[in-house]
Enzyme design. Structure first.
Site, mmCIF file in Angstrom:
data_model
loop_
_atom_site.group_PDB
_atom_site.id
_atom_site.type_symbol
_atom_site.label_atom_id
_atom_site.label_comp_id
_atom_site.label_asym_id
_atom_site.label_seq_id
_atom_site.Cartn_x
_atom_site.Cartn_y
_atom_site.Cartn_z
ATOM 1 N N LYS A 45 81.004 30.929 60.573
ATOM 2 C CA LYS A 45 79.616 31.095 60.116
ATOM 3 C C LYS A 45 79.377 30.283 58.856
ATOM 4 C CE LYS A 45 75.450 32.774 59.559
ATOM 5 N NZ LYS A 45 75.116 34.180 59.299
ATOM 6 N N THR B 224 77.116 38.412 56.762
ATOM 7 C CA THR B 224 77.635 37.114 56.341
ATOM 8 C C THR B 224 78.294 37.307 54.985
ATOM 9 O OG1 THR B 224 75.927 35.899 57.544
ATOM 10 C CG2 THR B 224 77.036 34.736 55.761
ATOM 11 N N LYS C 58 72.279 33.208 49.057
ATOM 12 C CA LYS C 58 73.526 33.972 49.233
ATOM 13 C C LYS C 58 74.534 33.153 50.035
ATOM 14 C CE LYS C 58 74.247 36.632 52.613
ATOM 15 N NZ LYS C 58 74.284 37.668 53.674
#
Length: 443
Positions: free
Chosen positions: A182, A101, A251
């Site tokens: 995502k 990601t 994150k």
């Protein structure tokens, strides 16, 4: 191609990567793994994999490479800039699946770097995943894959081996589109992870028994995948086992808010969640499971001085908790879908992904299609149950009760502000669909 059981290189054997790599081993592939942590390499060898001491060694003579490291900086190091990186050693025409990601900007810059390094022959697939370590090990992840048609077709069999057949999404838009998909999904994840703690923490302050409140919430209009998934660990005294550390979602929020600033898009819900996550980090909760954030809401129980709420029955208290969660889920749904629209994603595909992945919730399933209509300038359907005014009224009652009890409801308070702003945009209307909340992000 899948029947040939080709040799695969796998870089990054962390919580997700280890499961993904061992799944491929169980399916008969020869997998050579690399990780910077030697004990992980020993575990992988014991699970039937082969190991390498450098990224270059791992990819040598392998036409397929999966990279599943934690950050863009780590990807840059193992692929290009670190010691013995992978890219120079990849065979001509190899397929490189970047499943980490990372920001869209990074995946697009990687594509350019490959060309500049004379490795434009490498077929790069931007393929972030979602679903957790258990689904990684089962090969039933949700995967959002973007890239050239040639690259995607080259790596399709490998994507299929790692994903649920119904949850492999080929995202139009080339490299970067998968990362954007995502990212928009993680808007929901980031808000709903924290909402689980906020909702249950509010219930505790109201005097509700946690197990009782949880069962009722899961059967209500405030159901969400994240609440159900985090619940066992929220109820565990030590918030174990650690399935998803707080640092992981931090994150993701950093990617969301940074990309939003870069594109000039407002993310009031996710930005609020991020600030709360930072508070958790400051308390040393980073390595802990993110379900442990309920401590931020319950740590003051009994320390607020004399407080008295108005709700007296369990049913009245449950209604307040459900109202709080519904308001949060509605606003996070609006933020996610309008951000997807800003990123030029296929909104129907984005909604299908989010409903069937970790971002799913009852409000998203019900109101999501109407928010898409609003984004497209189409008329909204008539009849919306309680409507936005009713939802805002119930949310206000929940926030006011939290204020009486001196309970922090970070997301709930922000959601109330957003609903009030949306109502001001239609101040003369009496029957306002809940989907109109999305107009706040479209100003």
């Amino acid at each position: 191609m899948a029947d040939a059981k080709l040799d695969i290189s796998f870089i990054g054997l962390g919580a997700m990567g280890f499961g993904m790599a061992t799944n491929l081993v169980k399916r008969g592939y020869g997998v050579t793994g690399f990780d910077v942590w030697p004990p992980t390499l020993e575990r992988f060898k014991a699970a039937g994999g082969s190991t390498a001491t450098t990224p270059a060694e791992a990819v040598k003579d392998k036409d397929y490479c999966v990279c599943m490291v934690a950050t863009a900086q780590q990807a840059q190091s193992v692929l290009i800039q670190g010691d013995n990186p992978a890219v120079p050693a990849l065979p001509k025409g190899a397929a490189l699946l970047l499943c980490s990601t990372v920001p869209c900007a990074y995946t697009q810059s990687l594509e350019k770097q490959l060309v500049e390094l004379g490795r434009g022959d490498i077929r790069l697939i931007d393929a972030p995943v979602s679903g957790g370590a258990l689904r990684a090990a089962d090969g039933t992840l949700s995967i959002m894959a973007g890239g050239s048609d040639d690259a995607v077709e080259r790596g399709r069999f490998l994507l299929q081996e790692m994903s649920d057949p119904k949850k492999l999404y080929i995202v139009k838009g080339g490299v970067g589109a998968g990362s954007n998909m995502k990212m928009c999904h993680q808007v929901l994840a980031a808000n709903q992870i924290l909402a689980a703690s906020e909702g249950l923490g509010f219930a505790v302050h109201l005097g509700l028994e946690p197990q009782f409140a949880s069962r009722r919430i899961l059967k209500s209009d405030a159901w969400a995948w994240m609440f159900e998934n985090r619940l066992p660990r929220m109820l565990d005294p030590e918030f174990k086992p650690v399935a998803s550390a707080l640092t992981i979602i931090v994150k993701d929020t950093s990617i969301i808010t940074s990309e939003a600033r870069r594109s000039g898009f407002p993310t009031p819900m996710t930005s609020t969640a991020e600030q709360v996550y930072f508070s958790g980090l400051a308390r040393g909760y980073g390595p802990d499971d993110d379900s442990g954030l309920i401590r931020l809401y319950t740590e003051g129980t009994g320390k607020m001085g004399p407080v008295q709420g108005l709700a007296s029955s369990d049913e009245a208290k449950l209604a307040l908790v459900v109202a709080l969660l519904k308001g949060i889920y509605l606003c996070s749904a609006a933020e996610a879908i309008t951000f997807a629209n800003k990123c030029n994603l296929d909104l129907d595909q984005a909604l299908d992904l989010c409903i069937n992945a970790a971002g799913g919730s009852t409000p998203l399933r019900i109101v999501g299609p109407e928010i898409i209509k609003l984004c497209r300038g189409e008329p909204l359907s008539a009849g919306d149950g309680e409507g936005l005014r009713g939802l805002a009224r119930d949310l206000r009652e929940a926030v006011e009760e939290a204020q009486r009890l001196k309970v922090p409801v970070f997301l709930g308070s922000q959601a109330l502000n957003l609903t009030r702003l949306a109502l001001r945009l239609d101040s003369e209307a009496t029957d306002i669909p809940k989907a109109t909340i999305a107009r706040v992000w479209c100003l």
